[in-house]
Structure formats: structure tokens, C-alpha cells
Write an enzyme that holds these catalytic residues in place. Structure first.
Site, PDB file in Angstrom:
ATOM      1  N   PHE A 151       7.223   4.013   0.886  1.00  0.00           N
ATOM      2  CA  PHE A 151       7.118   5.272   0.147  1.00  0.00           C
ATOM      3  C   PHE A 151       6.765   6.421   1.093  1.00  0.00           C
ATOM      4  CE2 PHE A 151       3.961   8.006  -2.127  1.00  0.00           C
ATOM      5  CZ  PHE A 151       4.831   8.645  -2.999  1.00  0.00           C
ATOM      6  N   LYS A 207      13.330  -0.689  10.173  1.00  0.00           N
ATOM      7  CA  LYS A 207      12.440  -1.741   9.676  1.00  0.00           C
ATOM      8  C   LYS A 207      12.930  -3.017  10.347  1.00  0.00           C
ATOM      9  CE  LYS A 207      10.189  -3.748   5.729  1.00  0.00           C
ATOM     10  NZ  LYS A 207       9.007  -3.158   5.153  1.00  0.00           N
ATOM     11  N   ASP A 223      13.740  -2.073   0.759  1.00  0.00           N
ATOM     12  CA  ASP A 223      13.099  -1.020   1.557  1.00  0.00           C
ATOM     13  C   ASP A 223      14.126  -0.285   2.412  1.00  0.00           C
ATOM     14  OD1 ASP A 223      10.751  -1.899   0.454  1.00  0.00           O
ATOM     15  OD2 ASP A 223      10.012  -2.881   2.268  1.00  0.00           O
ATOM     16  N   ALA A 239       5.805  -4.647   8.523  1.00  0.00           N
ATOM     17  CA  ALA A 239       5.727  -5.476   7.316  1.00  0.00           C
ATOM     18  C   ALA A 239       4.274  -5.879   7.146  1.00  0.00           C
ATOM     19  CB  ALA A 239       6.615  -6.707   7.454  1.00  0.00           C
ATOM     20  N   GLY A 240       3.674  -5.535   5.996  1.00  0.00           N
ATOM     21  CA  GLY A 240       2.260  -5.839   5.819  1.00  0.00           C
ATOM     22  C   GLY A 240       1.409  -5.005   6.764  1.00  0.00           C
ATOM     23  N   VAL A 260       0.813  -1.223   0.000  1.00  0.00           N
ATOM     24  CA  VAL A 260       0.000   0.000   0.000  1.00  0.00           C
ATOM     25  C   VAL A 260       0.845   1.271   0.000  1.00  0.00           C
ATOM     26  CG1 VAL A 260      -1.995  -1.084   1.102  1.00  0.00           C
ATOM     27  CG2 VAL A 260      -0.239   0.007   2.521  1.00  0.00           C
ATOM     28  N   THR A 304      11.534  -8.917   4.669  1.00  0.00           N
ATOM     29  CA  THR A 304      11.528 -10.187   3.949  1.00  0.00           C
ATOM     30  C   THR A 304      11.641  -9.926   2.447  1.00  0.00           C
ATOM     31  OG1 THR A 304       9.105 -10.231   3.828  1.00  0.00           O
ATOM     32  CG2 THR A 304      10.124 -11.282   5.738  1.00  0.00           C
TER      33      THR A 304
END
Length: 220
Positions: free
Chosen positions: A16, A36, A48, A109-110, A12, A40
Site C-alpha cells: 500500500f 518485489k 502485490d 516480504a514480511g 502492515v 509468495t
């Protein structure tokens, strides 16, 4: 400021948004760092983490202490790859960065319910690390349900959600016209709207607005 930047789903735009927020804060003279905890789908270099390092000047190793090669949730990656990591060590790394930076942006993550370890999600991590939460969601059709559920789960687990970013406005999806209003009615939070762009760096006025939005909603 200690902030978890989580998403309503994978892909999503968390990295960014984190990149642009970090870049703007750094340009304003703040001492800002990114973390972070687990990345993965790392082939050679964390993608990232590498982008975030360009915003803050940190080393990739400082930003991404734990890496896995498969495109999975962190806990799933530990099962598939047959190796593990210690939450205690992650916590120590976080504490070190907390002392080093005035603003620390922690990118998940996610989504917020993604498991990092068995029976331990990003919501648990945010609670243990005393992080407030910024939600990043899509601008278009389907985002009302995804955003509300993420917000509701965060609140139900005792977390403070300071803001919602709706990313990727195109002007082509009719739902974009009403999604922000409905999400505000359902959550009490006015979302900040970010347009879809081809570049990794937002236009200066949008980036400035993003940082102002976050700072105005953050109370230490």
C-alpha cells in the site's frame, strides 16, 4: 534513489505504501520503478506486483521475477515447494532495473529478518544491493516494540534507515496518540503518519506528504 521498503511484520501495508509512493513520484515526472524480488501466496497473478504495476506502468513480470504459491517466507516456500532460484539472477535483474529507473523501490516480504534463502535475509539483500531502508509499521498498540526492534536490527547489520511510516491511524486506539513520539525518542526518526482508509489510493495531500517525507530524508 534505491530503497528497500520493509515492514515490522507481514500485513502492515508495505505494498500500500509502496504503491502510493511510486504513484506520487511518477506523477511528479520521475522515472520510477518497483521491484518485489520474491512474491509468495501467488495463485494466478501476483497480487502485490499487479497493484504496483498500476502505479508505474511496468509489466508484472518485471516487478515480480520470482513467485511461489504458498503463503510462506521465500526460503520456507523453496523448501515446501521443492524448487529454488538463484540470487545471482535476482541481482542481475536488480542491476538492470537500477540502470533503467532513477527511483527504484524494492519491496520486501514480511520483515527485514525474513529469510530469502538459507542464511540470507532481506537485511543481507539490502546490504548487497546497497539499499537504504524505509520501515512500515502499524499505528496502534504493539508497534513501539516491533518498530524499535526492526530499526535496531537494521542498524546493527549496518543499514541506513531513512524513515518510518506508521500506517493505519484510526483515532480510536489511545496508543496512537503517543506511539509516534515514543518511537521518535527511541530511534531519532520522526515517523510519518498515514490514516486507515478503505481505498488503495491515499488522499492527495497525504500522498504528497509521504513523498516529501521520503525525499527530504534521502541523501544519495
Amino acid at each position: 534513489m534505491r530503497l528497500l521498503i520493509t515492514g515490522t511484520d507481514t500485513g502492515v501495508g508495505k505494498t500500500f505504501i509502496t504503491y502510493n509512493l511510486a504513484k506520487e513520484l511518477k506523477e511528479r515526472g520521475y522515472k520510477v520503478g518497483c521491484l518485489k524480488p520474491v512474491e509468495t501466496y501467488v495463485r494466478e497473478v501476483p497480487e502485490d506486483g499487479s497493484l504496483l504495476s498500476k502505479a508505474t506502468g511496468q509489466s508484472v513480470n518485471e516487478i515480480v521475477p520470482v513467485r511461489f504459491s504458498l503463503p510462506l517466507a521465500p526460503y520456507a516456500a523453496t523448501l515446501e515447494e521443492g524448487r529454488d532460484f538463484a540470487l545471482e539472477e535476482l541481482g542481475k535483474h536488480y542491476e538492470e532495473l537500477s540502470k533503467k529507473y532513477k527511483f527504484l523501490l524494492v519491496e520486501g516480504a514480511g520483515g527485514i529478518a525474513v529469510p530469502i534463502k538459507k542464511n540470507y535475509t532481506y537485511a543481507n539483500l539490502a546490504r548487497d544491493w546497497k539499499l537504504k531502508v524505509l520501515i512500515v509499521g502499524r499505528a496502534g498498540l504493539g508497534t513501539i516494540n516491533h518498530t524499535f526492534l526492526t530499526w535496531y536490527y537494521a542498524k546493527a547489520t549496518g543499514l541506513e534507515v531513512i524513515g518510518i511510516i506508521l500506517n493505519g491511524f484510526t483515532g480510536e486506539d489511545v496508543s496512537e496518540r503517543t506511539n509516534p513520539q515514543i518511537i521518535e525518542e527511541m530511534t531519532g526518526i520522526k515517523p510519518y503518519k498515514v490514516p486507515r482508509i478503505q481505498d488503495v489510493e491515499l488522499p492527495k495531500d497525504i500522498r504528497t506528504g509521504l513523498a516529501d517525507y521520503v525525499l527530504s530524508r534521502f541523501t544519495p
